[in-house]
Motif scaffolding. Structure first.
Motif, short mmCIF file in Angstrom:
data_model
loop_
_atom_site.label_atom_id
_atom_site.label_comp_id
_atom_site.label_asym_id
_atom_site.label_seq_id
_atom_site.Cartn_x
_atom_site.Cartn_y
_atom_site.Cartn_z
N HIS A 1 0.86 -1.19 0.00
CA HIS A 1 0.00 0.00 0.00
C HIS A 1 0.89 1.23 0.00
O HIS A 1 2.10 1.15 0.26
CB HIS A 1 -0.95 0.01 1.21
CG HIS A 1 -0.25 0.14 2.54
ND1 HIS A 1 0.26 1.32 3.00
CD2 HIS A 1 0.02 -0.78 3.51
CE1 HIS A 1 0.80 1.15 4.18
NE2 HIS A 1 0.68 -0.13 4.51
N SER A 2 0.30 2.37 -0.28
CA SER A 2 1.06 3.62 -0.34
C SER A 2 0.57 4.63 0.68
O SER A 2 0.81 5.84 0.55
CB SER A 2 0.95 4.22 -1.75
OG SER A 2 -0.42 4.45 -2.09
N GLU A 3 -0.14 4.14 1.71
CA GLU A 3 -0.67 5.03 2.74
C GLU A 3 0.46 5.64 3.56
O GLU A 3 1.44 4.96 3.87
CB GLU A 3 -1.62 4.25 3.65
CG GLU A 3 -2.82 3.65 2.93
CD GLU A 3 -3.56 2.66 3.80
OE1 GLU A 3 -3.14 2.43 4.96
OE2 GLU A 3 -4.57 2.09 3.33
N GLU A 4 0.28 6.90 3.94
CA GLU A 4 1.30 7.60 4.72
C GLU A 4 1.03 7.51 6.22
O GLU A 4 1.93 7.68 7.04
CB GLU A 4 1.38 9.07 4.30
CG GLU A 4 1.85 9.28 2.87
CD GLU A 4 3.30 8.85 2.67
OE1 GLU A 4 4.04 8.82 3.66
OE2 GLU A 4 3.67 8.54 1.53
N PHE A 5 -0.22 7.27 6.57
CA PHE A 5 -0.56 7.15 7.98
C PHE A 5 -1.71 6.14 8.11
O PHE A 5 -2.52 5.96 7.20
CB PHE A 5 -0.95 8.50 8.60
CG PHE A 5 -1.87 9.32 7.76
CD1 PHE A 5 -3.24 9.23 7.90
CD2 PHE A 5 -1.36 10.21 6.80
CE1 PHE A 5 -4.10 9.99 7.12
CE2 PHE A 5 -2.21 10.98 6.02
CZ PHE A 5 -3.59 10.86 6.17
N SER B 1 3.56 12.68 19.04
CA SER B 1 3.01 12.05 17.84
C SER B 1 2.20 13.03 17.01
O SER B 1 2.35 13.10 15.78
CB SER B 1 2.14 10.85 18.24
OG SER B 1 1.60 10.23 17.10
N GLU B 2 1.35 13.80 17.68
CA GLU B 2 0.50 14.77 16.96
C GLU B 2 1.35 15.84 16.27
O GLU B 2 1.09 16.21 15.12
CB GLU B 2 -0.48 15.42 17.94
CG GLU B 2 -1.52 14.48 18.48
CD GLU B 2 -2.73 14.31 17.57
OE1 GLU B 2 -3.27 15.32 17.10
OE2 GLU B 2 -3.11 13.15 17.31
N THR B 3 2.37 16.31 16.98
CA THR B 3 3.24 17.35 16.41
C THR B 3 3.98 16.82 15.19
O THR B 3 4.09 17.49 14.15
CB THR B 3 4.27 17.83 17.45
OG1 THR B 3 3.57 18.39 18.57
CG2 THR B 3 5.19 18.88 16.86
N LYS B 4 4.46 15.58 15.29
CA LYS B 4 5.20 14.95 14.19
C LYS B 4 4.31 14.81 12.96
O LYS B 4 4.71 15.17 11.84
CB LYS B 4 5.70 13.59 14.64
CG LYS B 4 6.37 12.77 13.54
CD LYS B 4 6.77 11.40 14.07
CE LYS B 4 7.33 10.51 12.97
NZ LYS B 4 7.71 9.16 13.49
N TYR B 5 3.10 14.30 13.14
CA TYR B 5 2.22 14.06 12.01
C TYR B 5 1.63 15.36 11.46
O TYR B 5 1.42 15.49 10.24
CB TYR B 5 1.11 13.08 12.40
CG TYR B 5 1.55 11.64 12.34
CD1 TYR B 5 1.39 10.89 11.19
CD2 TYR B 5 2.17 11.04 13.44
CE1 TYR B 5 1.81 9.57 11.12
CE2 TYR B 5 2.59 9.72 13.39
CZ TYR B 5 2.42 8.99 12.22
OH TYR B 5 2.86 7.69 12.16
N ASP B 6 1.35 16.31 12.33
CA ASP B 6 0.86 17.61 11.86
C ASP B 6 1.88 18.28 10.96
O ASP B 6 1.55 18.92 9.95
CB ASP B 6 0.53 18.52 13.05
CG ASP B 6 -0.77 18.13 13.75
OD1 ASP B 6 -1.51 17.28 13.19
OD2 ASP B 6 -1.04 18.65 14.84
N LYS B 7 3.15 18.15 11.35
CA LYS B 7 4.22 18.77 10.57
C LYS B 7 4.37 18.11 9.20
O LYS B 7 4.63 18.79 8.19
CB LYS B 7 5.54 18.67 11.35
CG LYS B 7 6.69 19.42 10.72
CD LYS B 7 7.94 19.36 11.61
CE LYS B 7 9.09 20.12 10.98
NZ LYS B 7 10.31 20.07 11.86
N LYS B 8 4.18 16.79 9.16
CA LYS B 8 4.37 16.06 7.91
C LYS B 8 3.15 16.08 6.99
O LYS B 8 3.27 16.18 5.76
CB LYS B 8 4.75 14.60 8.20
CG LYS B 8 6.10 14.42 8.85
CD LYS B 8 6.41 12.95 9.10
CE LYS B 8 6.60 12.18 7.81
NZ LYS B 8 7.02 10.78 8.06
#
Length: 326
Positions: free
Chosen positions: A217-221, A298-305
């Motif tokens: 799959h190519s999902e990012e999250f 985790s939230e900061t990391k994913y929000d940034k990406k």
């Protein structure tokens, strides 16, 4: 005087409750201090998480067996027959004279299962990755790095407090408690449900990562399975299982048996103190997860990406951060 006798004399208090509780807490800081020395010299965090799990296991075991160790040592000095070691099976089956109460064995086992699973998982991860980004800025600073180990000792102490307190109650006194309480049932259900939730969430994420590496799959999250019900289902499970441990232990600590065993005079003050001793564990765990090292990182990391992606915003909008939706 042997090392054992020296330690037993140094940690002898008038209260049987403190005789077990305080040495068990002290052991947490002792282990972390010993592991910190070679870790600081090598500037390596490889054994940090593993030592945390071993500290959980060691403190739990000490709290279970220290009363018997003291009794056997006293019998040796008096030249009398040493009492038998506690029987875990006997405690679970309610056998008289087993030396332990079934709640002590069950909660100690519950902590051991959780700690073994966590320690194994984290050690395998850092063995594969080589380093942990949490320590990038502190492994080269000895005082700060040492502080991280003592912070871990504090984490172990606060999380384990309800179990250590329960294990510190004299088994003869615990034998007079009700065979089963409503809090026993509720606590076991919460622990079992929370641990299962955490394990399933972790396995779903591991499988998702493996499939991504295999380019299936190519999902990012991850937005499937339990991750479609909560953005952090593993953390929710963690908080829930510690709540279960606190509920089971708290039911005994707040009872008349618990109050007498801890040396409280009775009344509302003693009950509040006992409830606080049990409640500090899930409260501290949840605070860490929601405000310090879990969700915020985790939230900061994913929000940034992925913060500018519409699909990420939709998932975040429709999926609760912590408590799962039905």
């Amino acid at each position: 005087m042997t090392v054992l006798s020296t330690l037993l004399h140094a940690t002898a208090f008038r209260s049987p409750f403190l005789n077990t509780l305080l040495p068990s807490i002290g052991l947490a800081y002792g282990i972390q201090g010993l592991v910190a020395i070679p870790s600081i010299l090598a500037q390596s965090e490889k054994f940090y998480d593993l030592s945390g799990s071993l500290t959980y296991l060691s403190c739990t075991a000490l709290s279970l067996y220290l009363p018997t160790i003291r009794a056997r040592y006293a019998a040796q000095l008096a030249g009398t027959i040493k009492p038998a070691w506690p029987s875990l099976i006997g405690a679970l089956t309610g056998k008289a004279g087993s030396g332990l109460n079934w709640r002590q064995v069950v909660l100690s086992a519950a902590v051991s299962v959780w700690a073994t699973r966590l320690g194994t998982y984290l050690f395998q991860r850092i063995s594969a990755d080589g380093t942990d980004s949490r320590f990038d800025k502190i492994r080269g600073n000895p005082p700060v790095f040492l502080g991280a180990f003592f912070a871990q000792a504090t984490w172990v102490t606060l999380c384990l407090l309800p179990v250590l307190a329960l294990n510190s109650l004299p088994s003869t006194l615990l034998s007079t408690a009700s065979p089963i309480l409503l809090t026993d049932i509720l606590g076991l259900l919460l622990y079992t449900g929370g641990l299962s939730f955490e394990i399933i969430a972790d396995r779903q994420k591991s499988k998702w990562v493996e499939e991504k590496k295999a380019k299936k799959h190519s999902e990012e999250f991850l937005t499937r399975g339990l991750w479609s019900k909560s953005r952090h289902p593993n953390y929710f499970g963690e908080s829930t299982l510690w709540t279960g441990i606190a509920v089971l232990a708290g039911g005994v600590l707040c009872s008349n048996v618990g109050q007498v065993g801890m040396g409280f005079a009775g009344g509302i003050g003693g009950v509040i103190a006992a409830a606080a001793m049990a409640g500090v564990s899930p409260a501290f765990v949840t605070f860490l997860l929601l405000k310090v090292s879990g969700v915020p990182l985790s939230e900061t990391k994913y929000d940034k990406k992925y913060g500018d992606r519409k699909d990420y915003q939709e998932w975040k909008k429709n999926t609760p951060m912590f408590i799962p939706k039905i």
